[in-house]
Every structure is written in structure tokens, then in C-alpha cells.
Scaffold this motif. Structure first.
Motif, PDB file in Angstrom:
ATOM      1  N   LYS A  40      39.081 -30.260 -12.679  1.00  0.00           N
ATOM      2  CA  LYS A  40      39.767 -29.004 -12.352  1.00  0.00           C
ATOM      3  C   LYS A  40      38.789 -27.864 -12.088  1.00  0.00           C
ATOM      4  CE  LYS A  40      43.916 -30.230 -14.877  1.00  0.00           C
ATOM      5  NZ  LYS A  40      44.819 -29.895 -15.960  1.00  0.00           N
ATOM      6  N   SER A  41      37.511 -28.163 -12.036  1.00  0.00           N
ATOM      7  CA  SER A  41      36.498 -27.136 -11.809  1.00  0.00           C
ATOM      8  C   SER A  41      36.604 -26.584 -10.390  1.00  0.00           C
ATOM      9  CB  SER A  41      35.092 -27.713 -12.005  1.00  0.00           C
ATOM     10  OG  SER A  41      34.118 -26.824 -11.514  1.00  0.00           O
ATOM     11  N   PRO A  42      36.759 -25.266 -10.247  1.00  0.00           N
ATOM     12  CA  PRO A  42      36.813 -24.695  -8.903  1.00  0.00           C
ATOM     13  C   PRO A  42      35.454 -24.751  -8.193  1.00  0.00           C
ATOM     14  CG  PRO A  42      36.841 -22.947 -10.537  1.00  0.00           C
ATOM     15  CD  PRO A  42      36.935 -24.253 -11.283  1.00  0.00           C
ATOM     16  N   HIS A  43      34.397 -25.042  -8.944  1.00  0.00           N
ATOM     17  CA  HIS A  43      33.050 -25.094  -8.379  1.00  0.00           C
ATOM     18  C   HIS A  43      32.595 -26.516  -8.060  1.00  0.00           C
ATOM     19  CE1 HIS A  43      32.684 -20.867  -9.380  1.00  0.00           C
ATOM     20  NE2 HIS A  43      33.145 -21.164 -10.580  1.00  0.00           N
ATOM     21  N   GLY A  44      33.421 -27.515  -8.386  1.00  0.00           N
ATOM     22  CA  GLY A  44      33.095 -28.901  -8.078  1.00  0.00           C
ATOM     23  C   GLY A  44      32.117 -29.562  -9.020  1.00  0.00           C
ATOM     24  N   TYR A  45      31.972 -29.037 -10.246  1.00  0.00           N
ATOM     25  CA  TYR A  45      31.072 -29.676 -11.204  1.00  0.00           C
ATOM     26  C   TYR A  45      31.653 -31.027 -11.595  1.00  0.00           C
ATOM     27  CZ  TYR A  45      29.376 -24.887 -11.444  1.00  0.00           C
ATOM     28  OH  TYR A  45      28.904 -23.638 -11.126  1.00  0.00           O
ATOM     29  N   THR A  46      30.788 -32.008 -11.747  1.00  0.00           N
ATOM     30  CA  THR A  46      31.251 -33.380 -11.984  1.00  0.00           C
ATOM     31  C   THR A  46      31.107 -33.833 -13.429  1.00  0.00           C
ATOM     32  OG1 THR A  46      29.074 -34.221 -11.345  1.00  0.00           O
ATOM     33  CG2 THR A  46      30.736 -34.063  -9.614  1.00  0.00           C
ATOM     34  N   ASP A  47      30.598 -32.961 -14.295  1.00  0.00           N
ATOM     35  CA  ASP A  47      30.473 -33.346 -15.704  1.00  0.00           C
ATOM     36  C   ASP A  47      30.939 -32.195 -16.594  1.00  0.00           C
ATOM     37  OD1 ASP A  47      28.350 -31.486 -16.061  1.00  0.00           O
ATOM     38  OD2 ASP A  47      26.859 -32.982 -15.547  1.00  0.00           O
ATOM     39  N   LYS A  48      30.839 -32.378 -17.897  1.00  0.00           N
ATOM     40  CA  LYS A  48      31.358 -31.404 -18.866  1.00  0.00           C
ATOM     41  C   LYS A  48      30.271 -30.462 -19.387  1.00  0.00           C
ATOM     42  CE  LYS A  48      35.244 -34.201 -20.233  1.00  0.00           C
ATOM     43  NZ  LYS A  48      36.369 -33.919 -21.077  1.00  0.00           N
ATOM     44  N   GLY A  49      29.233 -30.261 -18.599  1.00  0.00           N
ATOM     45  CA  GLY A  49      28.161 -29.347 -18.986  1.00  0.00           C
ATOM     46  C   GLY A  49      28.602 -27.898 -18.916  1.00  0.00           C
ATOM     47  N   ILE A  50      27.740 -27.020 -19.412  1.00  0.00           N
ATOM     48  CA  ILE A  50      27.951 -25.575 -19.344  1.00  0.00           C
ATOM     49  C   ILE A  50      27.167 -25.059 -18.136  1.00  0.00           C
ATOM     50  CG2 ILE A  50      27.593 -23.357 -20.500  1.00  0.00           C
ATOM     51  CD1 ILE A  50      29.678 -25.056 -21.913  1.00  0.00           C
ATOM     52  N   TYR A  51      27.883 -24.443 -17.204  1.00  0.00           N
ATOM     53  CA  TYR A  51      27.288 -23.974 -15.952  1.00  0.00           C
ATOM     54  C   TYR A  51      27.411 -22.466 -15.811  1.00  0.00           C
ATOM     55  CZ  TYR A  51      27.072 -28.786 -14.277  1.00  0.00           C
ATOM     56  OH  TYR A  51      26.781 -30.111 -14.123  1.00  0.00           O
ATOM     57  N   VAL A  52      26.446 -21.861 -15.137  1.00  0.00           N
ATOM     58  CA  VAL A  52      26.499 -20.438 -14.797  1.00  0.00           C
ATOM     59  C   VAL A  52      27.407 -20.305 -13.578  1.00  0.00           C
ATOM     60  CG1 VAL A  52      25.166 -18.434 -14.052  1.00  0.00           C
ATOM     61  CG2 VAL A  52      24.186 -20.037 -15.705  1.00  0.00           C
ATOM     62  N   LYS A  67      20.311 -18.517 -11.951  1.00  0.00           N
ATOM     63  CA  LYS A  67      21.055 -18.634 -10.698  1.00  0.00           C
ATOM     64  C   LYS A  67      22.427 -19.241 -10.934  1.00  0.00           C
ATOM     65  CE  LYS A  67      16.994 -19.048  -7.864  1.00  0.00           C
ATOM     66  NZ  LYS A  67      16.640 -19.149  -6.502  1.00  0.00           N
ATOM     67  N   ILE A  68      23.356 -18.879 -10.055  1.00  0.00           N
ATOM     68  CA  ILE A  68      24.684 -19.491 -10.097  1.00  0.00           C
ATOM     69  C   ILE A  68      24.520 -20.996  -9.910  1.00  0.00           C
ATOM     70  CG2 ILE A  68      26.890 -19.662  -8.881  1.00  0.00           C
ATOM     71  CD1 ILE A  68      26.686 -16.691  -8.307  1.00  0.00           C
ATOM     72  N   HIS A  69      25.282 -21.758 -10.657  1.00  0.00           N
ATOM     73  CA  HIS A  69      25.296 -23.230 -10.693  1.00  0.00           C
ATOM     74  C   HIS A  69      24.183 -23.827 -11.545  1.00  0.00           C
ATOM     75  CE1 HIS A  69      28.432 -22.840  -7.789  1.00  0.00           C
ATOM     76  NE2 HIS A  69      27.630 -22.404  -6.858  1.00  0.00           N
ATOM     77  N   ASP A  70      23.340 -22.981 -12.183  1.00  0.00           N
ATOM     78  CA  ASP A  70      22.391 -23.535 -13.149  1.00  0.00           C
ATOM     79  C   ASP A  70      23.190 -24.146 -14.293  1.00  0.00           C
ATOM     80  OD1 ASP A  70      20.109 -22.735 -11.786  1.00  0.00           O
ATOM     81  OD2 ASP A  70      19.633 -21.079 -13.144  1.00  0.00           O
ATOM     82  N   LYS A  71      22.722 -25.265 -14.803  1.00  0.00           N
ATOM     83  CA  LYS A  71      23.360 -25.935 -15.946  1.00  0.00           C
ATOM     84  C   LYS A  71      22.528 -25.620 -17.185  1.00  0.00           C
ATOM     85  CE  LYS A  71      24.778 -30.513 -17.531  1.00  0.00           C
ATOM     86  NZ  LYS A  71      24.829 -31.943 -17.159  1.00  0.00           N
ATOM     87  N   ASN A  99      16.487 -17.712 -24.886  1.00  0.00           N
ATOM     88  CA  ASN A  99      15.474 -18.553 -24.259  1.00  0.00           C
ATOM     89  C   ASN A  99      16.180 -19.836 -23.865  1.00  0.00           C
ATOM     90  OD1 ASN A  99      12.900 -17.061 -24.543  1.00  0.00           O
ATOM     91  ND2 ASN A  99      13.474 -17.120 -26.696  1.00  0.00           N
ATOM     92  N   ALA A 100      16.475 -19.944 -22.580  1.00  0.00           N
ATOM     93  CA  ALA A 100      17.278 -21.064 -22.093  1.00  0.00           C
ATOM     94  C   ALA A 100      16.434 -22.044 -21.298  1.00  0.00           C
ATOM     95  CB  ALA A 100      18.409 -20.539 -21.213  1.00  0.00           C
ATOM     96  N   LEU A 101      16.867 -23.279 -21.342  1.00  0.00           N
ATOM     97  CA  LEU A 101      16.317 -24.319 -20.472  1.00  0.00           C
ATOM     98  C   LEU A 101      17.472 -24.718 -19.567  1.00  0.00           C
ATOM     99  CD1 LEU A 101      13.894 -26.095 -19.788  1.00  0.00           C
ATOM    100  CD2 LEU A 101      14.796 -27.785 -21.389  1.00  0.00           C
ATOM    101  N   VAL A 102      17.307 -24.563 -18.265  1.00  0.00           N
ATOM    102  CA  VAL A 102      18.366 -24.854 -17.318  1.00  0.00           C
ATOM    103  C   VAL A 102      17.958 -25.964 -16.366  1.00  0.00           C
ATOM    104  CG1 VAL A 102      19.222 -22.471 -17.441  1.00  0.00           C
ATOM    105  CG2 VAL A 102      17.697 -23.119 -15.584  1.00  0.00           C
ATOM    106  N   ALA A 103      18.957 -26.710 -15.926  1.00  0.00           N
ATOM    107  CA  ALA A 103      18.746 -27.697 -14.866  1.00  0.00           C
ATOM    108  C   ALA A 103      19.223 -27.057 -13.580  1.00  0.00           C
ATOM    109  CB  ALA A 103      19.525 -28.972 -15.157  1.00  0.00           C
ATOM    110  N   ARG A 104      18.407 -27.185 -12.538  1.00  0.00           N
ATOM    111  CA  ARG A 104      18.744 -26.600 -11.250  1.00  0.00           C
ATOM    112  C   ARG A 104      18.525 -27.655 -10.169  1.00  0.00           C
ATOM    113  NH1 ARG A 104      15.591 -21.420 -10.501  1.00  0.00           N
ATOM    114  NH2 ARG A 104      17.187 -20.713 -11.965  1.00  0.00           N
ATOM    115  N   LYS A 105      19.536 -27.882  -9.372  1.00  0.00           N
ATOM    116  CA  LYS A 105      19.409 -28.811  -8.258  1.00  0.00           C
ATOM    117  C   LYS A 105      18.701 -28.106  -7.106  1.00  0.00           C
ATOM    118  CE  LYS A 105      23.196 -31.785  -9.407  1.00  0.00           C
ATOM    119  NZ  LYS A 105      24.447 -32.390  -9.020  1.00  0.00           N
ATOM    120  N   GLU A 106      17.725 -28.771  -6.545  1.00  0.00           N
ATOM    121  CA  GLU A 106      16.969 -28.193  -5.426  1.00  0.00           C
ATOM    122  C   GLU A 106      17.270 -28.938  -4.152  1.00  0.00           C
ATOM    123  OE1 GLU A 106      15.185 -25.443  -5.615  1.00  0.00           O
ATOM    124  OE2 GLU A 106      15.411 -25.255  -7.756  1.00  0.00           O
TER     125      GLU A 106
END
Length: 106
Positions: A40-52, A67-71, A99-106
Motif C-alpha cells: 500500500k506504499s504510495p512510493h512503491g517501497y517493496t519491504d517494511k523498512g523505514i524510508y524518508v 535524501k527522499i527514498h533513503d532507507k 547519527n544515521a546510517l542510510v541505504a541509498r540506491k544509486e
């Protein structure tokens, strides 16, 4: 598509509201969590992570490089991969520096 882990430091701004109470603003919104349905994510996220999901201009979050869509993987060493949306919000609200560690798709 690859993803990289990036450290981000956000020092919240202290504001005083109309009643004289101190508030700390970081300037971003999140979505997701283990209690949410990623289908039901309007952003198309495919997992249950916490996203910006949003960043306000001129805030500590926008200046930090977040950045937007950082996990969010970790915040202040706390694992964010298995938290509910409310747990994530409460944890973020608790600390003046994130102090966050984020995953970002490039």
C-alpha cells in the motif's frame, strides 16, 4: 541497481513555540515499518523498512545530505530494520542529534 550505506548526521534545531516550550526540529518525514503493508506504499517501497518520504527545505535534514527514498538502517546505533512506524518516530523525536546510517540506491 546497487545500494550503498551512507552515514548522515542531523543536529536538530531548537525552536521555542508560542507557549514558551522548546521544540527540536529535524525536518524530515518517514514512512514504512514492520507494522505497515508495503503493498500500500504510495512510493512503491517493496519491504517494511523505514524510508524518508519528505524533506523540508532549509532544515537540518536538508543540510545533512539526507535524501527522499533513503532507507534508515540505524539511528544512533539503534537497528531500524525491524521497528514499527511509531517506534521509529518516537526514537527520532527522543534525541537532539541523529547519527544515521542510510541505504541509498544509486
Amino acid at each position: 541497481m546497487t545500494s550503498e550505506a551512507i552515514p548522515v548526521r542531523i543536529e536538530k534545531e531548537k525552536l521555542i513555540d508560542e507557549s514558551g516550550e522548546a521544540l527540536f526540529r529535524c525536518g524530515f518525514r518517514i514512512g514504512g515499518g514492520i507494522d505497515q503493508d508495503p503493498g500500500k506504499s504510495p512510493h512503491g517501497y517493496t519491504d517494511k523498512g523505514i524510508y524518508v518520504t519528505g524533506i523540508h527545505e532549509g532544515t537540518p535534514a536538508s543540510r545533512s545530505g539526507l535524501k527522499i527514498h533513503d532507507k534508515l538502517l540505524q539511528v544512533n546505533g539503534h537497528d531500524f530494520t525491524l521497528v514499527t512506524h511509531k517506534e521509529a518516530c518516537d526514537y527520532i523525536a527522543k534525541y537532539p542529534v541523529l547519527n544515521a546510517l542510510v541505504a541509498r540506491k544509486e
